[in-house]
Design a protein around this motif. Structure first.
Motif, PDB file in Angstrom:
ATOM      1  N   VAL A   1     -10.567   5.744   0.756  1.00 44.46           N
ATOM      2  CA  VAL A   1     -10.257   4.347   0.478  1.00 44.46           C
ATOM      3  C   VAL A   1     -11.341   3.440   1.042  1.00 44.46           C
ATOM      4  O   VAL A   1     -11.992   3.761   2.042  1.00 44.46           O
ATOM      5  CB  VAL A   1      -8.883   3.963   1.080  1.00 44.46           C
TER       6      VAL A   1
ATOM      7  N   LEU B   1       0.811  -1.210   0.000  1.00 38.24           N
ATOM      8  CA  LEU B   1       0.000   0.000   0.000  1.00 38.24           C
ATOM      9  C   LEU B   1       0.849   1.268   0.000  1.00 38.24           C
ATOM     10  O   LEU B   1       0.492   2.252  -0.643  1.00 38.24           O
ATOM     11  CB  LEU B   1      -0.941  -0.031   1.201  1.00 38.24           C
TER      12      LEU B   1
ATOM     13  N   ALA C   1       0.964   3.743  -3.355  1.00 46.00           N
ATOM     14  CA  ALA C   1       0.555   5.139  -3.203  1.00 46.00           C
ATOM     15  C   ALA C   1       1.401   6.081  -4.043  1.00 46.00           C
ATOM     16  O   ALA C   1       0.964   7.192  -4.357  1.00 46.00           O
ATOM     17  CB  ALA C   1       0.631   5.542  -1.728  1.00 46.00           C
TER      18      ALA C   1
ATOM     19  N   TYR D   1      -4.037   7.147   2.740  1.00 50.62           N
ATOM     20  CA  TYR D   1      -5.128   7.156   1.758  1.00 50.62           C
ATOM     21  C   TYR D   1      -6.334   7.855   2.385  1.00 50.62           C
ATOM     22  O   TYR D   1      -6.846   7.424   3.426  1.00 50.62           O
ATOM     23  CB  TYR D   1      -5.510   5.733   1.372  1.00 50.62           C
ATOM     24  N   GLN D   2      -6.809   8.904   1.739  1.00 49.86           N
ATOM     25  CA  GLN D   2      -7.893   9.709   2.299  1.00 49.86           C
ATOM     26  C   GLN D   2      -9.279   9.215   1.898  1.00 49.86           C
ATOM     27  O   GLN D   2     -10.246   9.421   2.633  1.00 49.86           O
ATOM     28  CB  GLN D   2      -7.728  11.167   1.864  1.00 49.86           C
TER      29      GLN D   2
ATOM     30  N   ALA E   1      -4.124   0.939   4.827  1.00 50.64           N
ATOM     31  CA  ALA E   1      -4.210   1.986   3.799  1.00 50.64           C
ATOM     32  C   ALA E   1      -4.510   3.338   4.426  1.00 50.64           C
ATOM     33  O   ALA E   1      -3.904   4.361   4.066  1.00 50.64           O
ATOM     34  CB  ALA E   1      -5.285   1.618   2.778  1.00 50.64           C
ATOM     35  N   ARG E   2      -5.415   3.375   5.374  1.00 50.04           N
ATOM     36  CA  ARG E   2      -5.743   4.643   6.031  1.00 50.04           C
ATOM     37  C   ARG E   2      -4.534   5.159   6.818  1.00 50.04           C
ATOM     38  O   ARG E   2      -4.253   6.364   6.812  1.00 50.04           O
ATOM     39  CB  ARG E   2      -6.947   4.457   6.956  1.00 50.04           C
TER      40      ARG E   2
ATOM     41  N   VAL F   1      -9.945   5.102  -3.950  1.00 52.90           N
ATOM     42  CA  VAL F   1      -9.208   3.848  -4.137  1.00 52.90           C
ATOM     43  C   VAL F   1      -9.943   2.694  -3.469  1.00 52.90           C
ATOM     44  O   VAL F   1     -10.401   2.801  -2.324  1.00 52.90           O
ATOM     45  CB  VAL F   1      -7.788   3.959  -3.530  1.00 52.90           C
TER      46      VAL F   1
ATOM     47  N   LYS G   1      -2.873   9.800  -3.253  1.00 53.77           N
ATOM     48  CA  LYS G   1      -3.582   9.151  -2.150  1.00 53.77           C
ATOM     49  C   LYS G   1      -4.486  10.108  -1.379  1.00 53.77           C
ATOM     50  O   LYS G   1      -5.342   9.673  -0.608  1.00 53.77           O
ATOM     51  CB  LYS G   1      -2.593   8.485  -1.194  1.00 53.77           C
ATOM     52  N   GLU G   2      -4.307  11.408  -1.579  1.00 48.06           N
ATOM     53  CA  GLU G   2      -5.163  12.374  -0.896  1.00 48.06           C
ATOM     54  C   GLU G   2      -6.404  12.739  -1.710  1.00 48.06           C
ATOM     55  O   GLU G   2      -7.436  13.105  -1.143  1.00 48.06           O
ATOM     56  CB  GLU G   2      -4.371  13.635  -0.569  1.00 48.06           C
TER      57      GLU G   2
END
Length: 247
Positions: free
Chosen positions: A215, A177, A181, A212-213, A207-208, A191, A186-187
């Motif tokens: 996801v 992950l 990214a 990742y914002q 992921a968080r 995803v 990722k922001e």
């Protein structure tokens, strides 16, 4: 109690033998079922011969029982979290899918990985604007990188090569992950993380944590017979990543 322990011992060792029959070999983690079975038999003997009550100190017996109860509660809580990811599918129109790698064999993706790729392929067919990142490096026993094997499989399924991005350096879920990214925003991008159902909870949490914002998890099915083994292994995986600060 002795009968219950004897029955559990038979079930655990029988399951261990079933894994060998099903897969053709015993992976290192599957030995936990053998050890659990042997432990159940030993405990049965200790109770049957009254060694547990007559020769084991009271304080140790109390400590052991408390430890088992606390461990059981922790196990149930973590497994409940794992099961919560079983039905996740994600919304339509995601910008990217990230398919997490698993073993590649000489004949192609392992069955578990095929389930992930088939789930991803179905989503990609229904959402033609979505791109996919296939993520996984090459292990010592793999003929090509997991990313390359996944790429080839998806192309055979009719997914256009220009929709497939490869990340072929990662060795575990966290690296899958983090490295993936780098191929998206990722922001800003939405995803979907695709993995087998037992793995989705941990993958989404990682992921968080990785930044990742927007996801979500997308659950593919798991191999039915190996599901108990996979969920037991995932219990330790969740603990490991939680203690390591990855989720």
């Amino acid at each position: 109690m002795c009968f219950v322990l004897l029955l559990l011992g038979i079930i655990f060792i029988g399951y261990f033998c079933g894994i060998i029959f099903f897969t053709g070999h015993a992976g290192s983690f599957s030995f936990v079922w053998l050890f659990l079975g042997i432990g159940a038999f030993i405990m049965c003997i200790l109770l049957k011969k009254k060694i547990w009550h007559d020769r084991i100190p009271f304080w140790f017996r109390r400590f052991f029982i408390v430890l088992v109860c606390l461990g059981g509660i922790l196990f149930l809580v973590v497994e409940g979290c794992i099961v919560s990811g079983f039905s996740k599918k994600g919304p339509s129109g995601l910008d990217y899918l990230v398919v997490l790698g698993a073993q590649i064999k000489a004949g192609g993706p392992s069955r578990a990985l095929q389930y992930r790729l088939d789930e991803a392929a179905g989503y990609l067919v229904e959402n033609p604007d979505t791109k996919v990142i296939v993520s996984g490096g090459q292990g010592a026993d793999e003929p090509v990188s997991e990313a390359q094997g996944m790429h080839d499989y998806l192309v055979e399924k009719g997914i256009a090569p220009e929709r497939i991005l490869m990340e072929d350096q990662s060795r575990n879920t966290f690296q899958n992950l983090v490295f993936s990214a780098e191929l998206l925003d990722k922001e800003a991008d939405s995803v979907g993380v695709v993995s087998n159902n037992f793995h989705v909870f941990r993958a989404e949490k990682i992921a968080r944590k990785a930044g990742y914002q927007n996801v979500c998890g997308i659950a593919a099915k798991g191999e039915p017979f190996l599901q108990y083994n996979n969920m037991m292994r995932e219990f330790f995986g969740v603990l490991k990543d939680f203690l390591a600060g990855n989720m």
